[in-house]
Enzyme design. Structure first.
Site, short mmCIF file in Angstrom:
data_model
loop_
_atom_site.label_atom_id
_atom_site.label_comp_id
_atom_site.label_asym_id
_atom_site.label_seq_id
_atom_site.Cartn_x
_atom_site.Cartn_y
_atom_site.Cartn_z
N MET A 27 0.83 -1.22 0.00
CA MET A 27 0.00 0.00 0.00
C MET A 27 0.85 1.26 0.00
SD MET A 27 -3.21 -1.04 2.42
CE MET A 27 -2.16 -1.93 3.56
N THR A 28 0.74 2.00 -1.08
CA THR A 28 1.44 3.27 -1.23
C THR A 28 1.02 4.23 -0.13
OG1 THR A 28 1.76 3.05 -3.58
CG2 THR A 28 1.56 5.30 -2.75
N GLN A 103 7.90 -4.36 -2.84
CA GLN A 103 7.19 -4.45 -4.13
C GLN A 103 7.89 -3.50 -5.09
OE1 GLN A 103 3.38 -2.52 -5.09
NE2 GLN A 103 2.62 -4.52 -5.78
N HIS A 170 5.70 -5.63 -9.33
CA HIS A 170 4.35 -5.07 -9.52
C HIS A 170 3.99 -5.14 -11.01
CE1 HIS A 170 0.72 -2.96 -9.05
NE2 HIS A 170 1.11 -1.94 -8.30
N HIS A 173 -2.58 -3.47 -12.02
CA HIS A 173 -3.25 -2.18 -11.78
C HIS A 173 -2.94 -1.09 -12.81
CE1 HIS A 173 -3.38 -3.41 -7.23
NE2 HIS A 173 -4.00 -4.26 -8.02
N TYR A 175 -0.10 -0.27 -14.30
CA TYR A 175 1.23 0.35 -14.31
C TYR A 175 2.09 -0.29 -15.41
CZ TYR A 175 -0.47 2.46 -10.05
OH TYR A 175 -1.23 3.17 -9.15
#
Ligand code: FMN
Length: 367
Positions: A27-28, A103, A170, A173, A175
Site C-alpha cells: 500500500m502506497t 514491491q 508489480h 493495476h 502500471y
C-alpha cells in the site's frame, strides 16, 4: 476448520519462511520525502511484524529509471540514501520476528500527480498511452526497455543483499508491466507487442528472467497481476481458463514462485461454470502458490475508499471456506492492516468486537 488452523499455519517456499498465511498487501503511503523511507516508515512496518503479520509486502517502491514515479514522496528502491532507509525497515521487521519483501515498481505512463510534481523526463510506456485514447508520455525504445529490465534486476539484487525475504514485481493495476499486457495501452508492432496476451507478456517475462538471474534460484519471486485496470474495472486480460494458462505459464517458467492475484473482491469469479477466483484459477493452471486479496474482512472495496467510502468489518467465513478447499496459499489484507497494526492478533484471538473497519482518515497518517 477454525480460523486459527486455516490462517495461522506456517508457510515455506525457498527463502520465504513465514509463521502464518496473512500477508500485508502493498500500500502506497507517500511518506518518504525525496524517495527516502524515514524512521516513521520503518516503525510503521515494524509494528505490523510485532502484530503477527506473516509476510509484509512493502508499498510500491520505484526502480532506477528517471520517470518511474509520479510522486516525490513515493520511496525509491535505488540510491544509497533510500536503500539505507530500506535497510532500517527490514532490520526492524526481522527484529520483531517478521518477514518482508519490497514491491518493486515502475509506474509507466501516469496522469500528472495532483501535487504538480513531475519527473525530469516524460513518463514512458509501451505506446505513450496510459489508457486508451490518452497519451501522456513517451513510447519506449529498445534501449529504454533494456535499461528498465536491468533496473528491475538491480532492485531485486538489492532486495536480496539487504536481507529481504522475497521480492514482489508489480505487474498489476495499469502500471508499466500491465501497460504492456493490455492491448488498450500496448499498440506496439515489434516483439513487445502483438495480438495475443502471451506476445504482450514478453516484457514481463524478460523482467522476471532478469530478476531470477540476479537473485538466484533460492530467493522467492512474487508477481502481482490484475485482470482489472483502473480505466476498466471489468476488463479481463485472460477471457478463458485456457488464455489464463497461456498468460501465466511463461511467467512461471521464467521464474515466478508465487502469483499474487489482485481482485477488488476476492469472492468474485472471472469464468463461468466455476466459483474459483483469480488466485484459485492461477493455482489450478500453473500449480504455483498463490495469494488472494480484495475486501478480506471488510464490507466495501478499496477504490471506493479513495473516494471517501468507509467499510465495516465483515465475516471471514467465505475466505476460510475457499482456503480450506485449497484454492490459494496466502491471503493479503490491505486496509484493515493499514488502519490497525493489531488486526492479525485480533483475528487470531477471536477479538472481533475490537476490529475497527476502515475510513479514509486512516490514510492521513502512519499508525
Ligand atoms: C492506500 C492504498 C494504497 C495502495 N497502494 C498499492 C501499491 O502500492 N501497490 C499495489 O499493488 N496495490 C496497492 N493498493 C492495493 C492493495 O494492495 C490491495 O490490493 C487493495 O487495497 C485491496 O485489499 P483490501 O480490500 O484488503 O484493502 C493500495 C491500496 C490502498 C488502500
Amino acid at each position: 476448520m477454525s480460523t486459527n488452523n486455516t490462517l495461522f499455519r506456517p508457510f515455506s517456499l525457498k527463502s520465504l519462511n513465514i509463521k502464518n498465511r496473512i500477508v500485508m498487501a502493498p500500500m502506497t503511503r507517500s511518506f518518504s520525502p525525496n524517495g527516502v523511507p524515514t524512521a516513521d516508515v520503518a516503525a510503521y512496518y515494524r509494528k505490523r511484524a510485532e502484530g503477527e503479520v506473516g509476510l509484509i509486502l512493502s508499498e510500491g517502491t520505484v526502480i532506477d529509471r528517471i520517470s518511474s514515479s509520479n510522486d516525490a514522496n513515493i520511496p525509491h528502491f535505488y540510491g544509497t540514501e533510500a536503500l539505507t532507509g530500506w535497510q532500517n525497515v527490514i532490520n526492524g521487521v526481522h527484529a520483531a520476528g517478521g518477514a518482508m519483501g519490497p514491491q518493486i515498481w515502475h509506474m509507466g505512463i501516469m496522469d500528472n500527480h495532483r501535487s504538480g510534481w513531475v519527473p525530469s523526463q516524460p513518463f514512458e510506456g509501451p505506446s505513450g498511452l496510459n489508457r486508451p485514447g490518452n497519451t501522456n508520455g513517451a513510447t519506449m525504445t529498445d534501449a529504454d526497455i533494456a535499461d528498465t529490465i536491468a533496473a528491475f534486476g538491480r532492485a531485486a539484487a538489492d532486495a536480496k543483499r539487504l536481507g529481504f525475504d522475497c521480492v514482489e514485481i508489480h505487474g498489476a493495476h495499469g502500471y508499466l508491466i500491465d501497460q504492456f499486457f493490455w492491448d488498450g495501452t500496448n499498440q506496439r508492432t515489434d516483439v513487445y507487442g502483438g495480438k495475443t496476451l502471451p506476445e504482450r507478456s514478453r516484457f514481463a517475462v524478460e523482467v522476471i528472467k532478469e530478476v531470477r538471474k540476479q537473485v538466484g534460484e533460492d530467493f522467492a519471486i512474487i508477481i502481482r497481476l490484475s485482470q482489472w485496470k483502473p480505466a476498466d474495472y471489468n476488463n479481463l486480460l485472460a477471457k478463458t481458463p485456457q488464455e489464463l494458462e497461456a498468460w501465466l505459464n511463461p511467467m512461471a517458467d521464467a521464474g515466478v514462485d508465487i502469483f499474487h492475484c489482485s481482485q477488488r473482491r476476492f469472492w468474485e469469479t472471472d469464468f463461468e461454470g466455476s466459483d474459483l477466483n483469480f488466485a484459485g484459477w492461477a493455482k489450478k493452471v500453473t500449480g504455483k502458490a498463490t495469494i488472494t486479496v480484495g475486501s478480506v474482512g471488510l464490507d466495501g472495496e478499496f477504490l471506493a475508499a479513495f473516494g471517501g467510502a468507509s467499510s465495516n468489518p465483515s465475516s471471514l467465513d467465505e475466505l476460510l471456506r475457499r482456503m480450506d478447499r485449497g484454492d490459494f496459499d496466502l491471503v493479503a489484507v490491505g486496509r484493515p492492516l493499514l488502519a490497525d497494526p493489531h488486526w492479525a492478533q485480533k483475528i487470531r484471538d477471536n477479538r472481533t468486537e475490537e476490529l475497527k473497519g476502515f475510513s479514509k482518515e486512516a490514510l492521513a497518517q502512519l499508525v
